[in-house]
Design an enzyme around this catalytic site. Structure first.
Site, mmCIF file in Angstrom:
data_model
loop_
_atom_site.group_PDB
_atom_site.id
_atom_site.type_symbol
_atom_site.label_atom_id
_atom_site.label_comp_id
_atom_site.label_asym_id
_atom_site.label_seq_id
_atom_site.Cartn_x
_atom_site.Cartn_y
_atom_site.Cartn_z
ATOM 1 C CD GLU A 135 -4.260 7.548 5.664
ATOM 2 O OE1 GLU A 135 -5.038 6.595 5.609
ATOM 3 O OE2 GLU A 135 -3.543 7.806 6.662
ATOM 4 C CG ASP A 154 -10.998 6.469 15.732
ATOM 5 O OD1 ASP A 154 -10.879 7.168 14.711
ATOM 6 O OD2 ASP A 154 -10.910 5.228 15.718
ATOM 7 C CG ASP A 176 -1.652 4.495 3.018
ATOM 8 O OD1 ASP A 176 -2.265 3.946 2.098
ATOM 9 O OD2 ASP A 176 -1.501 3.994 4.128
ATOM 10 N NE ARG A 227 10.096 1.095 6.701
ATOM 11 C CZ ARG A 227 9.990 -0.031 7.391
ATOM 12 N NH1 ARG A 227 9.057 -0.140 8.332
ATOM 13 N NH2 ARG A 227 10.796 -1.061 7.171
ATOM 14 C CD GLU A 253 -2.948 0.904 2.399
ATOM 15 O OE1 GLU A 253 -3.375 1.931 2.968
ATOM 16 O OE2 GLU A 253 -3.275 -0.247 2.729
#
Length: 213
Positions: free
Chosen positions: A116, A206, A114, A140, A112
């Site tokens: 974000e 959260d 990412d 990482r 994957e």
């Protein structure tokens, strides 16, 4: 974690994404005009909306019921992904917008890459969270602050992935370069599993930035 009335109001805001994905490993470029041929909704149902002149814009919506997202129908090994995005305006703390690549996650050893974007309290900068997984292992992470308000205009967010490196860019400015050091005995690098392109808008109160009470 329970959501305050202020937070529920913020969930109704819209993230607009213009999809301009170039997957150069396959010499193919995709635009919004053929979204339904090359991409599919992953969750959110009617919250994934195509609109604008010539179906030129795609909006991901987040409300108290669900977020929304989509992915490419095909999988790819290496390439470049460019996506023009305009983020949720105002107080978007607790939301996460994602642009990422991922292989099949049910295997437990997925790869994957990412990108974000953590929503912000009004007036504070957006935080970019990057990470790389190889064979199910991550850890990482690196984070950066955007130097502009990403809710005002569309900007281009890019991932370059080839056998030598992974690069994260904003408007062609490199933020992070993650290199393949297997020639130096470090085998952590996603290079064998094909991955799909994903984008989503979801609630993560959260762990993402919190709404001020």
């Amino acid at each position: 974690m329970g959501m305050s009335s202020n937070w529920q109001h913020k969930l109704m805001l819209v993230l607009q994404i213009v999809v301009v994905v170039a997957l150069m490993a396959s010499n193919t470029a995709y635009g919004v005009g053929n979204f339904h041929n090359d991409f599919e909704s992953t969750f959110g149902g009617h919250r994934v909306q195509i609109s604008g002149p010539g179906n030129s814009q795609l909006a991901l919506n987040l409300d108290e019921g669900s977020g929304s997202g989509f992915r490419s129908k095909k999988e790819y090994l290496y390439g470049r992904i460019d996506m023009q995005m305009k983020f949720v305006a105002g107080n978007s703390a607790g939301t996460v917008t994602t642009l990422y690549l991922s292989s099949e996650q049910s295997t437990g050893v997925h790869d994957e890459i990412d990108f974000e974007f953590l929503g912000n309290v009004t007036g504070q900068p957006y935080t970019i969270h990057t990470n790389v997984y190889s064979q199910g292992q991550g850890n990482r992470e690196q984070q950066f602050h955007l130097w502009f308000d990403p809710s005002k205009n569309f900007h281009t967010y890019s991932i370059v992935w080839n056998p030598k490196l992974i690069m994260f860019l904003v408007d062609e400015t490199p933020l992070r370069v993650f290199r393949n050091y297997e020639n130096h005995g470090i085998t952590f690098f996603p290079k064998n599993q094909r991955q799909r392109v994903y984008a989503s808008l979801w609630e993560a109160d959260d762990w993402a930035n919190k709404v001020e009470q």
